[in-house]
Design an enzyme around this catalytic site. Structure first.
Site, PDB file in Angstrom:
ATOM      1  N   SER A  22       0.836  -1.188   0.000  1.00  0.00           N
ATOM      2  CA  SER A  22       0.000   0.000   0.000  1.00  0.00           C
ATOM      3  C   SER A  22       0.881   1.251   0.000  1.00  0.00           C
ATOM      4  CB  SER A  22      -0.971  -0.064   1.186  1.00  0.00           C
ATOM      5  OG  SER A  22      -2.019   0.867   1.049  1.00  0.00           O
ATOM      6  N   ASP A  38     -10.094  -4.171  -5.443  1.00  0.00           N
ATOM      7  CA  ASP A  38      -9.490  -3.324  -4.420  1.00  0.00           C
ATOM      8  C   ASP A  38     -10.103  -1.926  -4.494  1.00  0.00           C
ATOM      9  OD1 ASP A  38      -7.814  -1.768  -2.795  1.00  0.00           O
ATOM     10  OD2 ASP A  38      -6.057  -2.994  -3.269  1.00  0.00           O
ATOM     11  N   HIS A  75      -8.249  -5.064  -0.795  1.00  0.00           N
ATOM     12  CA  HIS A  75      -6.950  -4.505  -0.431  1.00  0.00           C
ATOM     13  C   HIS A  75      -6.164  -5.415   0.500  1.00  0.00           C
ATOM     14  CE1 HIS A  75      -4.279  -1.112  -0.633  1.00  0.00           C
ATOM     15  NE2 HIS A  75      -4.239  -0.960   0.672  1.00  0.00           N
TER      16      HIS A  75
END
Length: 210
Positions: free
Chosen positions: A104, A154, A185
């Site tokens: 991320s 996501d 995610h």
């Protein structure tokens, strides 16, 4: 000193061993991926910096003004600072290979460092990156082998933007692999397995065969 620019965790493996640099996601810290790093790269050195930006108390590596809207001035600042931090540790550790793994926000700063210095990392795993801009490469060739992992649904890193990033990397001539899952995610086992397979050749090269 550049190698003290961040709070960080370091397990030094000594010269001639791979060095795995771990980058946490928003709200994580330098310990978030230590166990994963040890699992993926047994015997490697582990270096894990903590993001120096606070977003409502959550650690990040650079500022943003909204979801997917980056403060590009701060991203440039963070990229230069992180590049110097890693280079200082590489000079001190003298590893056989320099490998990055980020998730991320951690994948985003790792990608930005690679864009600016394509020869700094031998390989990198970008897990759920979100790059809402076309990379500007800091070298004529992209030397970093790349694995990008992503979720098809996501909500933070939408599939079209991940596909666009893959196209950017392919156009730059990167040695590229991609691993998808049908979730969001979260990290899933197929991503971890893909990362292990991707990293295995570099780790084998770092073994002491004397």
């Amino acid at each position: 000193m550049a190698n003290d620019a961040y709070a960080y965790h370091l397990n030094s493996a000594g010269p001639g061993k791979p060095l795995l640099v771990l980058f946490h996601g928003t709200g994580g810290n330098e310990e978030q991926f230590l166990s994963l790093g040890a699992k993926l790269a047994p015997g490697a050195g582990l270096l894990a910096p903590r993001g120096d930006v606070s977003e409502h108390g959550a650690a990040r590596f650079f500022r943003r003004t909204g979801e997917g809207v980056y403060d590009m001035v701060d991203l440039n600042r963070a990229t230069g600072k992180m590049r110097a931090f890693i280079a200082a540790h590489v000079e001190r550790e003298q590893p056989s290979a320099v490998i990055g793994l980020g998730y991320s926000n951690g994948a985003n700063i790792l990608a930005s460092v690679i864009f600016s210095a394509p020869a700094l990392f031998d390989a990198a795993v970008l897990m759920h990156p979100l790059i809402p801009f076309r990379p500007v490469w800091g070298g004529a060739t992209v030397d970093t082998k790349l694995l990008v992992t992503a979720g098809r649904h996501d909500p933070i890193c939408p599939q079209p933007l991940t596909s666009r990033l893959l196209s950017y990397l392919e156009d730059a001539g990167a040695d590229l692999r991609a691993e998808w899952h049908d979730g969001g995610h979260e990290l899933r086992p197929n991503e971890i397995n893909a990362a292990a397979d991707f990293l295995a050749p570099l780790l084998d090269n770092g073994k002491d065969n004397s």
